[in-house]
Design a protein around this motif. Structure first.
Motif: not given
Length: 422
Positions: A234, A259, A261, A287, A291, A306
């Motif tokens: 990410s 964002v 991925n 994660s 955020s 992650r």
């Protein structure tokens, strides 16, 4: 005399039942000795054996066992005196009787000769043959393949695979096809696939691989991909070039503060990656923390792995380092997070720095989560000196520190870092 003895015993059904038990006992002990159980012998069999001993089946059943030394003594009292029991049994079965110890030694010698021969024949696997010689528990299944001949049959293709390990990412089926002509040759449920995994594990110096996720990471460390779609990372506030142009998707994500991925597949299509504010990128693995930091500092160039570093994350960081970017890594202050930090510092010694992973941050993030010995043992493999002070503190307190307790400080670091870049 031996021929006469063989003719006599071969004509008796009782000894056809008794002698295999004698043989098994002699193989086990390596000598004539011990006893065998006769409680389940048939009456006719017992009568023939009893007649040899000059006894009755009732007496034999009462004793329940026959001792080999008693048989040897009785044999010496018959017309077959002078016949050796070991020679008698070898003649009876028409093959040499080998003790388990001798058999084991012969088998071990055969295996050692095979490994030495293969070491010269398959030089790219020499390190692995040396490892097999130590006979650690994770090699027992390999020796079973050696014993049944399967290993010898697989060594040519395994050797070709190790000689031709890729320097650029390649999907596992494509690599298999290239090396062996069979896209499924190195599937994880095939012996060749299991052997390749073991060899790569030994080559990397890692402990035994457990589970699909660890297997995927091991293959990725050699640029072999089981999957380049779900292998992703990410990103926020990073740009990528395609040739001389900025990739429109990355640009749109920056413009809309979104964002992305990014799968490994797409990373391989861009020529360069860099932050919107020059010089620095911050990395977290959680994660939720990621955020929350973007909520607080929407313009921060942030990466979220992650969890453990996948090949996509490593390739992205490689490209950032190539662009002269400094990487700041913050992880949980527990054995797993510290180990990830150690890996990053080792991979990028001039371009990676720790971010809030010092003793003060550990104390502020400290939880009540007591760490078991198995987790604590992971700290023994961490070697970077910058991590040693906090490791010593962790070893004393045996509690984990979590990033959630540092969110306000992490956010403030991002604001200051962005301010310095402006």
């Amino acid at each position: 005399m031996l021929d006469e003895a063989l003719a006599y015993f071969r004509g008796k059904s009782g000894f056809r039942r008794l002698f295999p038990l004698f043989r098994k006992k002699m193989e086990s002990l390596g000598r004539v000795g011990g006893s065998v159980d006769i409680t389940d012998f048939k009456d006719a069999e017992l009568e023939e054996i009893a007649a040899f001993f000059g006894s009755t089946k009732e007496v034999l059943l009462q004793k329940k066992k026959i001792y080999l030394l008693r048989f040897e003594k009785k044999l010496g009292e018959t017309r077959f005196a002078g016949v050796d029991v070991w020679a008698l049994l070898e003649g009876y079965f028409d093959e040499k009787i080998v003790s388990k110890k001798e058999s084991h030694e012969q088998k071990r010698a055969m295996e050692e000769r095979a490994l030495e021969r293969w070491k010269g024949q398959y030089p790219a696997l020499a390190f692995w043959f040396d490892y097999l010689r130590a006979r650690s528990p994770d090699t027992h299944w390999v020796y079973r393949l050696l014993e049944n001949g399967r290993l010898a049959a697989l060594l040519p293709v395994i050797h070709d695979a190790v000689r031709n390990l890729p320097e650029e990412p390649i999907r596992l089926p494509v690599f298999s096809q290239k090396v062996s002509g069979d896209p499924h040759a190195f599937d994880m449920n095939h012996d060749a696939g299991k052997l390749l995994m073991h060899i790569l594990q030994v080559k990397s110096g890692l402990p035994a691989v457990n589970g699909s996720e660890e297997a995927t990471r091991l293959l990725e460390s050699f640029y072999i991909l089981r999957d380049d779609i779900t292998n992703d990372v990410s990103v926020a506030n990073l740009l990528a070039d395609v040739g001389e142009n900025v990739h429109p998707l990355w640009q749109a994500a920056v413009d809309t503060r979104s964002v992305l991925n990014i799968p490994l597949r797409e990373l391989q299509r861009v020529s360069a990656v860099y932050p919107i504010t020059a010089g620095r990128v911050w990395i977290v693995e959680n994660s939720g923390v990621y955020s929350s930091l973007l909520d607080a500092v929407p313009d921060a160039p942030l990466i979220c792995t992650r969890g453990q570093f996948k090949l996509a994350a490593l390739k992205l960081m490689d490209m950032l380092v190539d662009a002269g970017v400094t990487l700041f890594y913050a992880g949980d202050i527990d054995p797993e997070g510290v180990a990830m930090a150690d890996r990053l510092l080792a991979r990028y010694p001039r371009h990676a720095q720790l971010w809030r992973m010092d003793i003060a941050s550990y104390h502020k993030s400290l939880s009540d989560n007591h760490m078991e010995e198995e987790r604590m043992a992971k700290l023994l493999n961490v070697t970077n000196e910058a991590l040693l002070p906090v490791i010593r503190d962790m070893q004393e307190k045996r509690k984990a520190g979590y990033q959630e307790g540092l969110l306000s400080l992490l956010a403030e670091d991002l604001r200051q870092g962005l301010g310095e870049n402006k």
